[in-house]
Each structure stands twice: as C-alpha cells, then as structure tokens.
Scaffold this active site. Structure first.
Site, mmCIF file in Angstrom:
data_model
loop_
_atom_site.group_PDB
_atom_site.id
_atom_site.type_symbol
_atom_site.label_atom_id
_atom_site.label_comp_id
_atom_site.label_asym_id
_atom_site.label_seq_id
_atom_site.Cartn_x
_atom_site.Cartn_y
_atom_site.Cartn_z
ATOM 1 N N ALA A 84 0.859 -1.178 0.000
ATOM 2 C CA ALA A 84 0.000 0.000 0.000
ATOM 3 C C ALA A 84 0.900 1.234 0.000
ATOM 4 O O ALA A 84 2.084 1.134 0.332
ATOM 5 C CB ALA A 84 -0.867 -0.020 1.258
ATOM 6 N N GLU A 143 4.068 -5.815 7.050
ATOM 7 C CA GLU A 143 3.306 -4.773 7.751
ATOM 8 C C GLU A 143 3.649 -4.671 9.235
ATOM 9 O O GLU A 143 3.625 -3.582 9.809
ATOM 10 C CB GLU A 143 1.796 -5.032 7.598
HETATM 11 C C1 3H9 Z 1 0.570 -2.358 3.395
HETATM 12 O O1 3H9 Z 1 0.754 -2.828 2.313
HETATM 13 C C2 3H9 Z 1 -0.767 -2.390 4.116
HETATM 14 C C3 3H9 Z 1 -1.748 -3.372 3.514
HETATM 15 O O2 3H9 Z 1 -1.607 -4.645 4.097
HETATM 16 C C4 3H9 Z 1 -3.173 -2.970 3.797
HETATM 17 C C5 3H9 Z 1 -3.702 -1.791 3.126
HETATM 18 C C6 3H9 Z 1 -5.181 -1.605 3.354
HETATM 19 N N1 3H9 Z 1 4.608 3.460 0.114
HETATM 20 O O3 3H9 Z 1 13.221 1.629 0.234
HETATM 21 P P1 3H9 Z 1 13.641 2.379 -0.966
HETATM 22 C C7 3H9 Z 1 9.363 4.836 -1.251
HETATM 23 S S1 3H9 Z 1 1.783 -1.547 4.242
HETATM 24 C C8 3H9 Z 1 5.088 4.658 -0.184
HETATM 25 O O4 3H9 Z 1 14.702 3.395 -0.811
HETATM 26 P P2 3H9 Z 1 14.772 -0.004 -2.130
HETATM 27 C C9 3H9 Z 1 10.470 5.137 -0.265
HETATM 28 O O5 3H9 Z 1 10.036 5.999 0.750
HETATM 29 C C10 3H9 Z 1 3.161 -1.566 3.125
HETATM 30 N N2 3H9 Z 1 6.377 4.884 -0.517
HETATM 31 O O6 3H9 Z 1 14.022 1.399 -2.174
HETATM 32 C C11 3H9 Z 1 11.491 5.753 -1.167
HETATM 33 O O7 3H9 Z 1 11.106 7.104 -1.412
HETATM 34 P P3 3H9 Z 1 12.212 8.224 -1.596
HETATM 35 C C12 3H9 Z 1 3.850 -2.872 3.122
HETATM 36 C C13 3H9 Z 1 7.203 3.839 -0.516
HETATM 37 O O8 3H9 Z 1 14.971 -0.402 -3.529
HETATM 38 C C14 3H9 Z 1 11.323 4.991 -2.485
HETATM 39 O O9 3H9 Z 1 10.020 4.425 -2.427
HETATM 40 N N3 3H9 Z 1 5.034 -2.775 2.303
HETATM 41 C C15 3H9 Z 1 6.761 2.555 -0.201
HETATM 42 O O10 3H9 Z 1 15.918 0.051 -1.194
HETATM 43 C C16 3H9 Z 1 12.334 3.888 -2.669
HETATM 44 O O11 3H9 Z 1 12.318 3.052 -1.521
HETATM 45 C C17 3H9 Z 1 6.226 -2.438 2.817
HETATM 46 O O12 3H9 Z 1 6.358 -2.227 4.004
HETATM 47 C C18 3H9 Z 1 5.405 2.381 0.126
HETATM 48 N N4 3H9 Z 1 4.903 1.169 0.444
HETATM 49 O O13 3H9 Z 1 13.734 -0.992 -1.444
HETATM 50 C C19 3H9 Z 1 7.364 -2.355 1.855
HETATM 51 N N5 3H9 Z 1 7.811 1.692 -0.284
HETATM 52 O O14 3H9 Z 1 13.065 7.799 -2.764
HETATM 53 C C20 3H9 Z 1 8.084 -1.048 2.029
HETATM 54 C C21 3H9 Z 1 8.864 2.438 -0.662
HETATM 55 O O15 3H9 Z 1 11.430 9.470 -1.804
HETATM 56 N N6 3H9 Z 1 9.147 -0.841 1.071
HETATM 57 N N7 3H9 Z 1 8.506 3.725 -0.804
HETATM 58 O O16 3H9 Z 1 12.982 8.215 -0.308
HETATM 59 C C22 3H9 Z 1 10.326 -1.487 1.113
HETATM 60 O O17 3H9 Z 1 10.548 -2.363 1.926
HETATM 61 C C23 3H9 Z 1 11.378 -1.061 0.129
HETATM 62 O O18 3H9 Z 1 11.022 0.215 -0.339
HETATM 63 C C24 3H9 Z 1 11.569 -1.994 -1.096
HETATM 64 C C25 3H9 Z 1 12.554 -1.314 -2.093
HETATM 65 C C26 3H9 Z 1 12.147 -3.324 -0.604
HETATM 66 C C27 3H9 Z 1 10.269 -2.223 -1.805
#
Ligand code: 3H9
Length: 693
Positions: free
Chosen positions: A62, A124
């Site tokens: 999300a 999450e």
């Molecule tokens: C969820 O899904 C809830 C649901 O169950 C229910 C809903 C109803 N949203 O980490 P990076 C941004 S909760 C917004 O440096 P990498 C991040 O801030 C979510 N933005 O890249 C950054 O921005 P900036 C569950 C996000 O290659 C840019 O993207 N999912 C999100 O080192 C690059 O990120 C997670 O918890 C997001 N969800 O790693 C996964 N994710 O460049 C969270 C990233 O402006 N994400 N951004 O600073 C990650 O673990 C890592 O970003 C990922 C990539 C492994 C995907």
C-alpha cells in the site's frame, strides 16, 4: 505515462501496473488497476488475465504516505474482491518484491508465477500494522495457518523458491517472466475449468492443528515485548483458522484500523521514512558517483575490527585483516570463524554461505598488504597518538583515492584528518558493537571530507545492510554524546534512593532491551572508569565498585552478581550496602524515587542534548537522531526515537520539566536548549523551528 496499460495477445490480457519507484498502491494506481481489470473481465476477447508490473518491482505494498489520511475509493480490499470474483483465470507475474498489499493483491489472483529472484512477504508488522487487505486470511488458506503465522509475525520476506515450496507460488519462471506467465494463463484458460479463488480452497485451513498453532502463537507472543502489532497478527491468523472467511476478513479490518490509529504504528511509520530520509545528505547529490570498493582492509582484529570485517564480508567484500602479530591475527580469524559457526548451528546461515564468507578473508601483519584496498578502516585503541601513528602507516601504503576511515567513538576526526596528507579521503565510520549485527553506521563527516567519500560511504552502508546516518564532528558524535547525557544523572539517582534494579526495570518498562546498569555490566565498568580518570572525573558509586574489583560480567560482579558463565543479573545486597554507605558518606538523604522521576532525569536530558546537536548542525534532522538511537542503542521502535517521542509528548511539556529539574538541581544538563525553548514558544515542530528563523 498511464498507471496501467493493457495489451491483448492470443486472447490473454496483460495488465501492466506502473507507479514508480516501487509500484505502491496509491489511489491513482488502485483506480487505474480497477478500471483496467474490470475492462479485461468484461471483454469477450479475453480468456485470462495476467497482472504484471513495470520497473524494478512488483507492487511493494500500500502507499504508506496515504496512511492516516481519508481513504479514496476504490480501496485495496475492494480491488482485491473484484479480482477474486473474476471467472477467468487471473495470474500475478511477480518480479522484485511482492510485499504487503502487493502480495495481498497477488493472493486475490487465482495463480502466482514468480521470477526466480523475486521475494514475497507481508512486512506490515514492521510498520506496527498487520496485513489489512486479506493477507492474514488468504495466506493461511494457501500455505497453512502455522506457516502463515511465521511469515506474518516476523514480516520477513521469503525467496520465490521457498514460496514455491509453501504453495504460495505456482510456477517459478525462467528467463522471461511475463511470457511464461502468459503461457501459464493460456494453459489454465484452455483447461476450461472454472478457476478456484483462494477463499474457496478450504482443505488446508480446515486441516489446521489448532493446538500446534496456539503453541507457536504463544512463542511469538512471548517475544512481542510490548508491541501491539505482533499480537494482532496472531489474533488475525487464529481468526482465519477458526472463523468463516468473511468474518475473519472483517475482524482483520478492525484490527488493522485500531493499529493504524495507534501511537505505535505512527512511530514505526515515522521510522520507515526517517531511515530513507537519512540517506539524503545536504551537498551529496545523486550526481556524485561513489568510488568503487572492490576490496577492504581492516586494521585490528579485536572485537570491533573483527565485527567490522564480518559486516564487510557479509556484503560480499573481500577483506584484508591486519594485526600487529601473528598470534593476534590468528585469534581474530578464529573468532570470526567461530561466530560464523554459531550462525550455522543456529540455522541462520548455511554452511556453504559461511564457507564463502570465510573465503573472503585474508590476514596479514604487514601494512604493505593494504596497498590494493579501496577502503581501509582502523579499529585500534582509542588514543589520539595511536590513531596518528596508524594513519601515518596507512598513508604510506594506501593507493591514491583509497577511502581512509576511523572507527573512533569519541575522538576528534578533524584532528585525525589534519595529521594526514589525505584529509579529503578521511572519514569517520562509527560502527556499533557487535558490528556484524548492529545495523547503525554513523558516518562522521569531517571538515575536509570529500563529498565523494560521503557518497561512497552511503553506498557502502547500503551494500552491507547498514542504516547510515551522516553526522558532524563533536565528542561522542550523536549517539555517545546523547548516551552521556542519558547517564549523567544515574549516580545521583542511586545516591538519592533508587536502586540499579529499579532503574533498569523502569527502562525495561519503557521498552529498552536492557537498562543502563545491565549495559554497564555487559560492557565492563572499567571502560567508563578509565574514561573518567582520563578526564579527571569521578563517580562515587561506580568508582567504588571498580576499586572493589567489581568490573561487571567479566568478573561475575558489577552492579549485579552473576552465576559463573551466565549473563542473568542477580540483585546483590553488597551493592545495596555500598550505595547506602556512599550516600551516607556524601551526606545525601535517601528517599523514594518514582519511575516518572527516573524517566525525567535520564530521558529528558538526552532529548535536550539531541536538540543541542541539531542546533549545532551535528545532525541534519531530528529524524536522523531517532535512527541513531533506534538502530544503535535499542531505543524502543514503538516510541519512534527520542526526538519523535519528545514531539509526541509535547515540546512545551519537555521544556517545562527540564526547567523544573534545572531549578531543583542547578545542573547544566537540564538547562533547556534554545531550540526546544524556541519550538515550544512558537508551537513549532523541531524541524520547523530549525528552518524558520
Ligand atoms: C501495506 O501494504 C498495508 C496493507 O496490508 C493494507 C492496506 C489496506 N509506500 O526503500 P527504498 C518509497 S503496508 C510509499 O529506498 P529499495 C520510499 O520511501 C506496506 N512509498 O528502495 C522511497 O522514497 P524516496 C507494506 C514507498 O529499492 C522509495 O520508495 N510494504 C513505499 O531500497 C524507494 O524506496 C512495505 O512495508 C510504500 N509502500 O527498497 C514495503 N515503499 O526515494 C516497504 C517504498 O522518496 N518498502 N517507498 O525516499 C520497502 O521495503 C522497500 O522500499 C523496497 C525497495 C524493498 C520495496
């Protein structure tokens, strides 16, 4: 560029979602996906649907930036319910990371095909949440409640191979994920059978061994340490196993909303963005190319040097370890091998991986062998003269452009740099012990450090899995300087009536993994004793303990007593007597001390020091300080770090409390910093108070 594009080939619709950088499910993406999938569903020329993503990853979850704001329709649950009701086979084609809402979207499809390098997970819980779009119900239906429980409570993603073994992934693709997913969809369409949505596959969930599930749940609950999210995850998986599908979904939603509105998740979401913000350093633009680090050198094979060497090897970097003599070197290498062996015996590392890492080490007693290293870090004795000598020797052999780093915890990095002819290449790399485990790296930017060196250190930190924060030069940098402020009142508290165990308990109740006296015993009381002596300082109680030979765990006696070889602290009446006698000698009247007073006299000075650090520009932003404390010192994640916590308590309250203690004690540590006073007066956040002069 549209957020979703549909192409139809041989009666298979390929819907590609595109929302850089990580395809987070923003309102625009949900809306675009909903419309595209509805159109494919209703198109008579389409027999099956493949959902894939553009860019570096499948949907990573999300959109966290939308959390806490009003939800715009369609919400993710509606999108998934719509996909699940499609009567044509739907296939998720997963590359990169399918995380959180991304994996939940894939669980709404009938099938999942994954690239062999893909990772899948429901992280999450790390944001203080639980999967809120059906993940806690559909995943148990697919892989079994117990396996799902482990994945959901840990939040750790698994490989495509593991997901295949679990039955979460139906096929692992070879070289062309999308083509293979299309072929898979064609085959399913040609079978002509109505595909079965996950919600209708009841066999696995009905076979749940509820007693075994409860036993596993109890174990996870025991480790939750005051965090609400893991407990909610457990409840949700239990619901999946015991309630009808829709009732379990509804209960999941309620749990999700409660967590989302809670203080813990707000703090953990703050930390998620703080970690990423910390990598954005003023003056270090993306246009600066980091230097290539092919080989590293580490000087000193003791606890710190060995840990740093392991951290580098864990990132795949060959390491040359240099010690003064062959014995010390052999001891250092043996310890490293032993540590990898422990990881293997615990099952956290395979024997193959451990052997590969060991193969990255070479040892030497000759500095000349550092000549081919691109990064050289010293972890020798904390003494300026020793540091000067070591850098003179490094300089004589290091190749031009090699990054030279000091792992000092306190010393003036400008002074170390000034004595070398390579001040531009010199930087502080403050690792935290055990350096192969602790995630924090304070990168200390000295006056002359080249921006390219800072960019290289940030890239290196990412490569070796560290969370980096760039800080300026001062005594103790961000972490240890604030640690000193946190500890400044401990002696006084003991003299005035608190006991080590009472203070440690207050810290444990706050959420710290360990109280200050347990930590002192672990580190060894002689370390701070030596520091005090060097600075001409005394601490009546701690000095008396050291003089009595009570140096902490290593002598089985310190602030606590330890049974031989064990680490469990036992209250020791001798210490109590020693404290009382010292208080009498010093003429201090003892009284009852409350938990509140302990917090105010330890945590508030630390927050105050953090504010001074911001004023002086030693840290760039308040959230950088939070990252240092969460990843370097175990500040409870549920409270978001000291500066976040201060702001959630209210800066005016912090200022008033500090001022009260300043008046009571007269000690400078409580004099509220001008930044705090200014922020309170103008009712601004610390960030705004800093920028709006
Ligand atoms: C969820 O899904 C809830 C649901 O169950 C229910 C809903 C109803 N949203 O980490 P990076 C941004 S909760 C917004 O440096 P990498 C991040 O801030 C979510 N933005 O890249 C950054 O921005 P900036 C569950 C996000 O290659 C840019 O993207 N999912 C999100 O080192 C690059 O990120 C997670 O918890 C997001 N969800 O790693 C996964 N994710 O460049 C969270 C990233 O402006 N994400 N951004 O600073 C990650 O673990 C890592 O970003 C990922 C990539 C492994 C995907």
């Amino acid at each position: 560029m549209s957020v979703s594009t549909t192409t139809i080939e041989n009666r298979i619709a390929l819907v590609v979602l595109d929302n850089p950088p990580v395809n987070a499910l923003s309102h625009a993406l949900r809306d675009g996906a909903y419309k595209a999938l509805e159109a494919a569903r209703d198109n008579d020329d389409v027999d099956a649907i493949v959902i894939a993503c553009a860019g570096r990853t499948f949907v990573a979850g999300a959109d966290i930036t939308e959390f806490g704001k009003p939800m715009q329709a369609p919400d993710l649950r509606a999108l998934i319910a719509m996909i699940e009701a499609i009567k044509k086979p739907t296939v998720a084609a997963i590359h990169g990371t399918a995380l959180g809402g991304g994996l939940e979207l894939a669980l709404g499809c009938h099938f999942r095909v994954a690239d062999r390098a893909a990772k899948l997970g429901l992280p999450e819980v790390k944001l203080g949440l639980l999967p809120g779009a059906g993940g806690t119900v559909r995943l148990p239906y697919l892989v079994g409640a117990q396996a799902a429980l482990g994945l959901i409570v840990s939040g750790t993603p698994i490989s495509a191979q593991k997901a295949h073994e679990f039955g979460l992934v139906d096929l692992i693709a070879g070289d062309d994920l999308v083509q293979e997913a299309m072929a898979f969809a064609t085959a399913k369409a040609q079978q002509g059978l109505a595909p079965q949505p996950v919600r209708d596959r009841r066999d696995t969930i009905e076979a749940t061994d509820l007693a075994a599930l409860e036993a596993a749940a109890a174990e996870f609950a025991r480790k939750a340490r005051g965090l609400h999210a893991p407990l909610a995850c457990i409840e949700a998986v239990r619901n999946a196993a015991t309630l009808p599908f829709d009732a379990a979904l509804a209960a999941e939603r309620d749990l999700f909303v409660t967590l989302m509105e809670g203080e813990q998740s707000r703090a953990q979401r703050h930390l998620f963005f703080a970690e990423r913000e910390a990598t954005k350093v003023p003056g270090i633009g993306r246009d600066i190319t980091p230097r290539d680090i092919k080989r590293a050198g580490v000087i000193g094979a003791g606890t710190m040097g060995g840990g740093i060497a392991m951290a580098l090897a864990n990132g795949g970097i060959p390491v040359r370890l240099v010690e003064m003599n062959a014995d010390a070197l052999a001891r250092g290498l043996a310890t490293i091998e032993k540590n990898y062996g422990i990881s293997v015996s615990r099952g956290s590392l395979t024997q193959d991986a451990a052997s590969q890492r060991m193969a990255l080490f070479s040892g030497s007693t000759d500095y000349a062998d550092l000549g081919d290293c691109d990064f050289i870090v010293e972890a020798v004795f904390e003494d300026m003269a020793v540091k000067h000598e070591v850098f003179a020797r490094i300089e004589a052999v290091a190749k031009p452009g090699a990054i030279l780093a000091t792992n000092t915890s306190y010393l003036d990095v400008n002074a170390i740099a000034a004595a070398t002819g390579r001040a531009r290449d010199l930087v502080g790399a403050h690792f935290f012990s055990p350096a192969n485990v602790m995630r924090l790296l304070e990168i200390v930017r000295a006056e002359k450090t080249d921006p390219e060196v800072i960019a290289s250190m940030l890239a290196l930190a990412k490569r070796i899995g560290k969370v980096a924060v760039v800080v300026g030069v001062c005594h103790g940098f961000v972490g240890n300087r604030m640690l000193a402020a946190r500890g400044a009142e401990l002696e006084a508290l003991l003299l005035e009536g608190a006991s080590p165990q009472q203070i440690d308990q207050v810290f444990a109740d706050f959420g710290w993994p360990m109280g200050p006296f347990q930590m002192l015993d672990l580190a060894g009381l002689d370390i701070s004793w030596r520091n005090r002596k060097a600075q001409g300082k005394t601490a009546a109680i701690a000095d008396a303990l050291c003089e009595a030979g009570r140096l902490g765990q290593k002598t089985a006696k310190g602030f606590y007593r330890y049974e031989s070889g064990a680490r469990t602290p036992h209250v020791d009446p001798e210490v109590d007597t020693l404290i009382r006698e010292t208080a009498r000698r010093e003429g201090v009247d003892r009284r009852d001390i409350t938990a509140e007073e302990i917090i105010e006299r330890t945590l508030y000075p630390m927050i105050n020091e953090g504010a001074k650090i911001l004023e002086e520009g030693i840290a760039t932003r308040a959230s950088d300080i939070d990252i240092v404390w969460v990843h370097g010192y175990g500040f409870p994640v549920a409270k978001g770090g000291p500066m976040f916590y201060a702001q959630s308590l209210g800066i005016d309250q912090i200022v008033a409390t500090l001022a009260r203690w300043h008046e009571t004690t007269g000690r400078a540590i409580f004099a509220p910093s001008s930044l705090l006073v200014d922020a309170a007066r103008r009712k601004l956040s610390l960030a705004d108070a800093l920028t709006r002069s």
